[in-house]
Scaffold this motif. Structure first.
Motif, PDB file in Angstrom:
ATOM      1  N   MET A   1      34.447  39.855  40.345  1.00 57.19           N
ATOM      2  CA  MET A   1      35.740  40.490  40.549  1.00 57.19           C
ATOM      3  C   MET A   1      35.943  40.761  42.037  1.00 57.19           C
ATOM      4  O   MET A   1      35.081  41.314  42.708  1.00 57.19           O
ATOM      5  N   ALA A   2      37.082  40.330  42.571  1.00 62.05           N
ATOM      6  CA  ALA A   2      37.371  40.517  43.993  1.00 62.05           C
ATOM      7  C   ALA A   2      37.561  42.004  44.288  1.00 62.05           C
ATOM      8  O   ALA A   2      38.268  42.707  43.571  1.00 62.05           O
ATOM      9  N   ARG A   3      36.925  42.464  45.363  1.00 64.16           N
ATOM     10  CA  ARG A   3      37.040  43.869  45.760  1.00 64.16           C
ATOM     11  C   ARG A   3      37.162  43.962  47.277  1.00 64.16           C
ATOM     12  O   ARG A   3      36.654  43.110  47.992  1.00 64.16           O
ATOM     13  N   PHE A   4      37.801  45.031  47.745  1.00 64.87           N
ATOM     14  CA  PHE A   4      37.897  45.293  49.173  1.00 64.87           C
ATOM     15  C   PHE A   4      36.769  46.217  49.614  1.00 64.87           C
ATOM     16  O   PHE A   4      36.385  47.149  48.899  1.00 64.87           O
ATOM     17  N   HIS A   5      36.250  45.945  50.817  1.00 66.38           N
ATOM     18  CA  HIS A   5      35.241  46.806  51.426  1.00 66.38           C
ATOM     19  C   HIS A   5      35.549  46.930  52.911  1.00 66.38           C
ATOM     20  O   HIS A   5      36.025  45.971  53.533  1.00 66.38           O
ATOM     21  N   PRO A   6      35.271  48.081  53.517  1.00 65.95           N
ATOM     22  CA  PRO A   6      35.451  48.209  54.968  1.00 65.95           C
ATOM     23  C   PRO A   6      34.302  47.522  55.699  1.00 65.95           C
ATOM     24  O   PRO A   6      33.131  47.804  55.432  1.00 65.95           O
ATOM     25  N   LEU A   7      34.638  46.622  56.639  1.00 63.11           N
ATOM     26  CA  LEU A   7      33.636  45.937  57.444  1.00 63.11           C
ATOM     27  C   LEU A   7      33.936  46.184  58.920  1.00 63.11           C
ATOM     28  O   LEU A   7      35.077  46.038  59.360  1.00 63.11           O
ATOM     29  N   PRO A   8      32.926  46.544  59.692  1.00 65.20           N
ATOM     30  CA  PRO A   8      33.150  46.782  61.122  1.00 65.20           C
ATOM     31  C   PRO A   8      33.292  45.481  61.904  1.00 65.20           C
ATOM     32  O   PRO A   8      32.681  44.467  61.568  1.00 65.20           O
ATOM     33  N   VAL A   9      34.094  45.519  62.947  1.00 61.50           N
ATOM     34  CA  VAL A   9      34.292  44.367  63.825  1.00 61.50           C
ATOM     35  C   VAL A   9      33.162  44.351  64.853  1.00 61.50           C
ATOM     36  O   VAL A   9      32.983  45.305  65.610  1.00 61.50           O
ATOM     37  N   ARG A 266      43.905  40.702  31.030  1.00 59.29           N
ATOM     38  CA  ARG A 266      42.509  41.145  31.046  1.00 59.29           C
ATOM     39  C   ARG A 266      42.007  41.041  32.477  1.00 59.29           C
ATOM     40  O   ARG A 266      42.130  39.993  33.120  1.00 59.29           O
ATOM     41  N   LEU A 267      41.438  42.129  32.966  1.00 66.15           N
ATOM     42  CA  LEU A 267      41.028  42.202  34.360  1.00 66.15           C
ATOM     43  C   LEU A 267      39.792  43.071  34.471  1.00 66.15           C
ATOM     44  O   LEU A 267      39.803  44.234  34.065  1.00 66.15           O
ATOM     45  N   ASP A 268      38.723  42.496  35.002  1.00 67.96           N
ATOM     46  CA  ASP A 268      37.471  43.215  35.196  1.00 67.96           C
ATOM     47  C   ASP A 268      36.987  43.847  33.890  1.00 67.96           C
ATOM     48  O   ASP A 268      36.500  44.976  33.866  1.00 67.96           O
ATOM     49  N   GLY A 269      37.142  43.083  32.796  1.00 67.29           N
ATOM     50  CA  GLY A 269      36.630  43.516  31.506  1.00 67.29           C
ATOM     51  C   GLY A 269      37.532  44.446  30.724  1.00 67.29           C
ATOM     52  O   GLY A 269      37.216  44.812  29.587  1.00 67.29           O
ATOM     53  N   THR A 341      58.454  33.199  27.558  1.00 64.27           N
ATOM     54  CA  THR A 341      58.416  33.652  26.168  1.00 64.27           C
ATOM     55  C   THR A 341      58.332  35.173  26.168  1.00 64.27           C
ATOM     56  O   THR A 341      58.015  35.798  27.188  1.00 64.27           O
ATOM     57  N   GLU A 342      58.602  35.769  25.033  1.00 64.31           N
ATOM     58  CA  GLU A 342      58.619  37.229  24.971  1.00 64.31           C
ATOM     59  C   GLU A 342      57.242  37.838  25.175  1.00 64.31           C
ATOM     60  O   GLU A 342      57.120  38.960  25.653  1.00 64.31           O
ATOM     61  N   ARG A 343      56.184  37.096  24.827  1.00 62.79           N
ATOM     62  CA  ARG A 343      54.827  37.602  25.012  1.00 62.79           C
ATOM     63  C   ARG A 343      54.023  36.600  25.821  1.00 62.79           C
ATOM     64  O   ARG A 343      54.019  35.403  25.523  1.00 62.79           O
ATOM     65  N   VAL A 344      53.384  37.108  26.832  1.00 65.92           N
ATOM     66  CA  VAL A 344      52.521  36.298  27.679  1.00 65.92           C
ATOM     67  C   VAL A 344      51.190  37.020  27.833  1.00 65.92           C
ATOM     68  O   VAL A 344      51.175  38.249  28.065  1.00 65.92           O
ATOM     69  N   GLU A 345      50.098  36.277  27.721  1.00 67.22           N
ATOM     70  CA  GLU A 345      48.770  36.865  27.913  1.00 67.22           C
ATOM     71  C   GLU A 345      48.006  36.053  28.939  1.00 67.22           C
ATOM     72  O   GLU A 345      47.935  34.819  28.848  1.00 67.22           O
ATOM     73  N   VAL A 346      47.430  36.745  29.925  1.00 71.41           N
ATOM     74  CA  VAL A 346      46.647  36.081  30.973  1.00 71.41           C
ATOM     75  C   VAL A 346      45.298  36.766  31.106  1.00 71.41           C
ATOM     76  O   VAL A 346      45.135  37.946  30.769  1.00 71.41           O
ATOM     77  N   ASP A 347      44.326  36.013  31.620  1.00 73.37           N
ATOM     78  CA  ASP A 347      42.978  36.520  31.798  1.00 73.37           C
ATOM     79  C   ASP A 347      42.551  36.228  33.238  1.00 73.37           C
ATOM     80  O   ASP A 347      42.385  35.076  33.621  1.00 73.37           O
ATOM     81  N   PHE A 348      42.361  37.287  34.028  1.00 78.03           N
ATOM     82  CA  PHE A 348      41.937  37.124  35.427  1.00 78.03           C
ATOM     83  C   PHE A 348      40.426  36.952  35.526  1.00 78.03           C
ATOM     84  O   PHE A 348      39.933  36.633  36.611  1.00 78.03           O
ATOM     85  N   ASP A 349      39.696  37.178  34.444  1.00 77.43           N
ATOM     86  CA  ASP A 349      38.232  37.153  34.493  1.00 77.43           C
ATOM     87  C   ASP A 349      37.634  35.772  34.235  1.00 77.43           C
ATOM     88  O   ASP A 349      36.445  35.577  34.448  1.00 77.43           O
ATOM     89  N   ARG A 350      38.436  34.814  33.782  1.00 78.04           N
ATOM     90  CA  ARG A 350      37.873  33.491  33.467  1.00 78.04           C
ATOM     91  C   ARG A 350      37.686  32.669  34.730  1.00 78.04           C
ATOM     92  O   ARG A 350      38.522  32.720  35.629  1.00 78.04           O
TER      93      ARG A 350
END
Length: 350
Positions: A1-9, A266-269, A341-350
């Motif tokens: 799962m993509a996440r943000f973290h602070p990184l120093p320059v 569905r996102l990060d479980g 369509t009236e219902r749409v289902e997506v999965d970001f985890d695949r």
């Protein structure tokens, strides 16, 4: 799962008058998360006047060693009016912290003993520098041909790094440079690398049919022209890999969303179902309820918001990131997808 973290320059290196390379330090506890394949990119975010902006920049450093990357290096070129690129060139200093998303992208190469080639324009050299450096260092039987186009010699990013590759691998690395706005004393005549010119030039440079993979990166016009030239030369589409760095803003879409349309994601479980408002994309609807949904450019270019369409139908406004095999397998860009369509289902985890 993509996440943000602070990184120093750790370093800010001026490459040209309008481009810099930023080196970011990766602490030991984050090195596994920031492990990357050659050719991947990072999304950086910044909040300006209460509005969050995100921009995607390719990693130019080679793939890391077994213990993960100690540093990451990206190239940033100034875009006229660009909120983040202006900040990068004029304000970012050593010691600053940047919010950085873990690596993403499928414009990558798994090193193998074969001949590869790239056609790049401007800052399109950035991911290809990572690809070719990793390939030549890790696979002694591999060869690489790089055809790069820039406006002028002075505007050429990573000039020294590419020259160093030529010195280190003179028998395995072929470099061809073209500038469009000034005459060269040696090499090819100046001018744009369009479809007609590439169709004539490429067979004279290398055996096009023997190239195991072509990597096209840069402005939309160059990438499109290069793909057309390669297809005319009989190169199978499966051997052509593309990454576009800039396209014009998408036109306003007037496609009506079905009444009472909902999106299940569905996102990060974890999953949820939410209404889609008029004019919203699937990503917009998800972000209202799950702000951790992955995205970067929202322009259909980077592919960070790729999701699997589990059920229902969507219409993608445009797609510059997914390969035909991915769309055929059911993947969509959430930022460009609107419910059909009236219902749409997506999965970001695949």
């Amino acid at each position: 799962m993509a996440r943000f973290h602070p990184l120093p320059v750790a370093a800010v290196d001026r490459l040209t008058d309008d481009a810099v390379a930023l080196t970011l330090t990766v602490p030991p506890e984050l090195r596994e998360e920031f492990r990357h394949a050659p050719g991947q990119h990072l999304a950086l975010r910044r909040t300006i006047d209460g509005t969050e902006i995100r921009r995607t920049y390719s990693i130019c450093s080679p793939a890391p060693a077994a213990d993960g990357p100690h540093t990451l290096r990206i190239g940033v070129r100034l875009v006229e009016g660009g909120a983040f690129s202006t900040y990068a060139l004029k304000e970012i200093a050593v010691g600053d912290e940047l919010e950085v998303m873990t690596p993403a992208g499928r414009f990558t190469l798994e090193p193998a003993p074969a001949l590869y080639a790239a056609i790049v324009g401007g800052s399109g050299i950035t991911p290809v520098l990572s690809i070719v450096t990793t390939l030549l260092a890790s696979e002694p039987r591999a060869r690489f041909c790089l055809l790069r186009s820039d406006r002028t010699a002075a505007s050429t990013m990573f000039l020294e790094e590419v020259a160093d590759l030529k010195d280190r691998y003179p028998e395995r690395f072929q470099l061809v440079t073209v500038v469009s706005r000034e005459e060269q004393q040696a090499g090819l005549p100046s001018g744009r690398l369009d479809r007609e010119r590439l169709t004539e030039l490429l067979p004279a440079l290398l055996p096009t049919a023997a190239v195991a993979g072509w990597f096209l990166c840069g402005p939309f016009g160059l990438v499109q022209g290069a793909e057309q030239a390669l297809r005319e030369l009989g190169v199978p589409r499966t051997r052509i890999h593309e990454e576009i760095f800039h396209v014009d803003p998408a036109p306003v879409v007037t496609t009506a969303i079905p009444a009472h349309s909902t999106v299940t994601a569905r996102l990060d479980g974890r999953g949820g179902t939410w209404p889609v408002r008029e004019g919203e994309s699937v990503l917009d609807a998800v972000l209202r309820n799950r702000p951790d949904a992955p995205y970067a450019c929202k322009g259909g270019v980077c592919g960070t918001c790729r999701a699997f369409l589990v059920s229902g139908e969507v219409r993608m406004d445009r797609n510059f990131a997914l390969e035909p095999e991915e769309t055929a397998a059911g993947y969509v860009l959430a930022c460009q997808s609107r419910p059909a369509t009236e219902r749409v289902e997506v999965d970001f985890d695949r």
